[in-house]
Design a protein around this motif. Structure first.
Motif, PDB file in Angstrom:
ATOM      1  N   ILE A 259       0.838  -1.207   0.000  1.00 21.43           N
ATOM      2  CA  ILE A 259       0.000   0.000   0.000  1.00 21.43           C
ATOM      3  C   ILE A 259       0.870   1.253   0.000  1.00 21.43           C
ATOM      4  O   ILE A 259       0.635   2.191  -0.774  1.00 21.43           O
ATOM      5  N   LEU A 260       1.885   1.266   0.860  1.00 20.70           N
ATOM      6  CA  LEU A 260       2.773   2.432   0.930  1.00 20.70           C
ATOM      7  C   LEU A 260       3.515   2.641  -0.388  1.00 20.70           C
ATOM      8  O   LEU A 260       3.638   3.770  -0.870  1.00 20.70           O
ATOM      9  N   LYS A 261       4.010   1.556  -0.964  1.00 19.01           N
ATOM     10  CA  LYS A 261       4.729   1.661  -2.238  1.00 19.01           C
ATOM     11  C   LYS A 261       3.821   2.242  -3.312  1.00 19.01           C
ATOM     12  O   LYS A 261       4.231   3.139  -4.056  1.00 19.01           O
ATOM     13  N   ASN A 262       2.592   1.765  -3.385  1.00 17.39           N
ATOM     14  CA  ASN A 262       1.657   2.275  -4.389  1.00 17.39           C
ATOM     15  C   ASN A 262       1.359   3.760  -4.186  1.00 17.39           C
ATOM     16  O   ASN A 262       1.299   4.530  -5.147  1.00 17.39           O
ATOM     17  N   LYS A 263       1.180   4.173  -2.942  1.00 16.99           N
ATOM     18  CA  LYS A 263       0.905   5.589  -2.668  1.00 16.99           C
ATOM     19  C   LYS A 263       2.107   6.461  -2.989  1.00 16.99           C
ATOM     20  O   LYS A 263       1.962   7.568  -3.510  1.00 16.99           O
ATOM     21  N   ILE A 264       3.301   5.963  -2.693  1.00 18.22           N
ATOM     22  CA  ILE A 264       4.516   6.728  -2.986  1.00 18.22           C
ATOM     23  C   ILE A 264       4.710   6.847  -4.496  1.00 18.22           C
ATOM     24  O   ILE A 264       5.032   7.922  -5.005  1.00 18.22           O
ATOM     25  N   GLU A 265       4.511   5.751  -5.211  1.00 18.96           N
ATOM     26  CA  GLU A 265       4.643   5.797  -6.666  1.00 18.96           C
ATOM     27  C   GLU A 265       3.610   6.743  -7.273  1.00 18.96           C
ATOM     28  O   GLU A 265       3.908   7.486  -8.207  1.00 18.96           O
ATOM     29  N   GLN A 266       2.396   6.726  -6.733  1.00 16.96           N
ATOM     30  CA  GLN A 266       1.346   7.633  -7.218  1.00 16.96           C
ATOM     31  C   GLN A 266       1.745   9.084  -6.971  1.00 16.96           C
ATOM     32  O   GLN A 266       1.581   9.946  -7.833  1.00 16.96           O
ATOM     33  N   LYS A 267       2.288   9.352  -5.790  1.00 16.30           N
ATOM     34  CA  LYS A 267       2.705  10.718  -5.444  1.00 16.30           C
ATOM     35  C   LYS A 267       3.855  11.174  -6.354  1.00 16.30           C
ATOM     36  O   LYS A 267       3.854  12.313  -6.830  1.00 16.30           O
ATOM     37  N   LYS A 268       4.806  10.284  -6.611  1.00 16.21           N
ATOM     38  CA  LYS A 268       5.913  10.634  -7.499  1.00 16.21           C
ATOM     39  C   LYS A 268       5.403  10.945  -8.903  1.00 16.21           C
ATOM     40  O   LYS A 268       5.882  11.876  -9.539  1.00 16.21           O
ATOM     41  N   THR A 269       4.437  10.158  -9.372  1.00 14.17           N
ATOM     42  CA  THR A 269       3.853  10.397 -10.688  1.00 14.17           C
ATOM     43  C   THR A 269       3.180  11.758 -10.725  1.00 14.17           C
ATOM     44  O   THR A 269       3.327  12.511 -11.703  1.00 14.17           O
ATOM     45  N   GLU A 270       2.449  12.099  -9.664  1.00 13.17           N
ATOM     46  CA  GLU A 270       1.789  13.406  -9.597  1.00 13.17           C
ATOM     47  C   GLU A 270       2.804  14.531  -9.629  1.00 13.17           C
ATOM     48  O   GLU A 270       2.632  15.520 -10.339  1.00 13.17           O
ATOM     49  N   VAL A 271       3.890  14.399  -8.861  1.00 15.79           N
ATOM     50  CA  VAL A 271       4.920  15.424  -8.809  1.00 15.79           C
ATOM     51  C   VAL A 271       5.579  15.567 -10.178  1.00 15.79           C
ATOM     52  O   VAL A 271       5.803  16.674 -10.658  1.00 15.79           O
ATOM     53  N   ASN A 272       5.868  14.434 -10.835  1.00 12.98           N
ATOM     54  CA  ASN A 272       6.514  14.476 -12.142  1.00 12.98           C
ATOM     55  C   ASN A 272       5.594  15.017 -13.215  1.00 12.98           C
ATOM     56  O   ASN A 272       6.056  15.578 -14.209  1.00 12.98           O
ATOM     57  N   THR A 273       4.283  14.864 -13.049  1.00 13.10           N
ATOM     58  CA  THR A 273       3.327  15.401 -14.007  1.00 13.10           C
ATOM     59  C   THR A 273       3.244  16.919 -13.859  1.00 13.10           C
ATOM     60  O   THR A 273       3.185  17.649 -14.845  1.00 13.10           O
ATOM     61  N   ILE A 274       3.242  17.382 -12.616  1.00 12.29           N
ATOM     62  CA  ILE A 274       3.148  18.819 -12.360  1.00 12.29           C
ATOM     63  C   ILE A 274       4.463  19.518 -12.686  1.00 12.29           C
ATOM     64  O   ILE A 274       4.493  20.606 -13.246  1.00 12.29           O
ATOM     65  N   PHE A 275       5.571  18.871 -12.317  1.00 12.49           N
ATOM     66  CA  PHE A 275       6.911  19.433 -12.533  1.00 12.49           C
ATOM     67  C   PHE A 275       7.724  18.458 -13.369  1.00 12.49           C
ATOM     68  O   PHE A 275       8.566  17.749 -12.816  1.00 12.49           O
ATOM     69  N   PRO A 276       7.542  18.432 -14.682  1.00  6.96           N
ATOM     70  CA  PRO A 276       8.220  17.440 -15.511  1.00  6.96           C
ATOM     71  C   PRO A 276       9.735  17.481 -15.394  1.00  6.96           C
ATOM     72  O   PRO A 276      10.401  16.464 -15.547  1.00  6.96           O
ATOM     73  N   SER A 277      10.318  18.597 -15.102  1.00  8.90           N
ATOM     74  CA  SER A 277      11.777  18.677 -14.998  1.00  8.90           C
ATOM     75  C   SER A 277      12.293  18.062 -13.707  1.00  8.90           C
ATOM     76  O   SER A 277      13.484  17.922 -13.507  1.00  8.90           O
ATOM     77  N   ALA A 278      11.379  17.651 -12.793  1.00  5.86           N
ATOM     78  CA  ALA A 278      11.789  17.072 -11.503  1.00  5.86           C
ATOM     79  C   ALA A 278      12.177  15.611 -11.657  1.00  5.86           C
ATOM     80  O   ALA A 278      12.575  14.991 -10.702  1.00  5.86           O
ATOM     81  N   LYS A 279      12.034  15.003 -12.858  1.00  6.95           N
ATOM     82  CA  LYS A 279      12.347  13.581 -13.080  1.00  6.95           C
ATOM     83  C   LYS A 279      13.795  13.278 -12.874  1.00  6.95           C
ATOM     84  O   LYS A 279      14.697  13.878 -13.206  1.00  6.95           O
TER      85      LYS A 279
END
Length: 183
Positions: free
Chosen positions: A163-183
């Motif tokens: 559950i934690l891994k899925n939430k963290i991956e989801q959060k990272k995806t959200e951050v990378n979508t909002i700030f594409p240069s943060a990849k």
């Protein structure tokens, strides 16, 4: 006043000594309660209940071992006792990957977010996760503390990690979508 005298005064039901002891340890013990509780308010309740237990059982402390460790154990047991009285879904024999590693290789996930998602875990998963990962209890000890079998402890830990891994991956995806240069 030294700690031994403070403890002895508390054993003699000295209210001022009890207040001093509370002031000395309440912040550290609140962190313990918060780790095992669903939210801030519940953690406050567990802390207050825990200190009542401490003051009622302080005569049992025999100055063998760490007093802070004794206090922490009382707080953890108090929270676990609260959850033991509630019915839980116990998972027993599910084939869940136990090697669900959570990788935090960047700064896109804050400690506050991690603490929030740990607190959002279902009770049983949160308790097993905290006992195993943060407080380093064995699955045998956890099984005894929560009155479950070892397989259930392992299964609940694996589920919590998933559950934690899925939430963290989801959060990272959200951050990378909002700030594409943060990849």
């Amino acid at each position: 006043m030294d700690l031994k005298q403070l403890i002895n005064d508390c054993k003699n039901k000295d209210r001022k000594a009890q207040e001093q002891l509370y002031q000395l340890y309440s912040k550290k013990l609140f962190a313990v309660c918060l780790k095992y509780s669903r939210n801030y308010g519940e953690a406050q309740d567990h802390l207050q209940d825990g200190f009542l237990i401490v003051f009622n059982k302080i005569e049992q402390f025999s100055f063998k071992g760490s007093f802070e460790g004794w206090l922490k154990r009382i707080m953890i047991n108090n929270v676990l006792q609260h959850y033991r009285s509630q019915p839980f879904l116990s998972l027993v024999d599910e084939n869940i990957e136990d090697d669900c590693n959570i990788e935090l290789d960047d700064d896109s996930i804050s400690i506050d977010y991690l603490l929030t998602i740990i607190q959002e875990l279902p009770d049983r998963y949160r308790l097993v996760f905290n006992l195993y990962v943060l407080d380093e209890f064995s699955h045998q000890e956890i099984a005894e503390m929560l009155s479950i079998n070892i397989g259930t402890s392992k299964s609940n830990l694996a589920r919590a990690r998933m559950i934690l891994k899925n939430k963290i991956e989801q959060k990272k995806t959200e951050v990378n979508t909002i700030f594409p240069s943060a990849k």
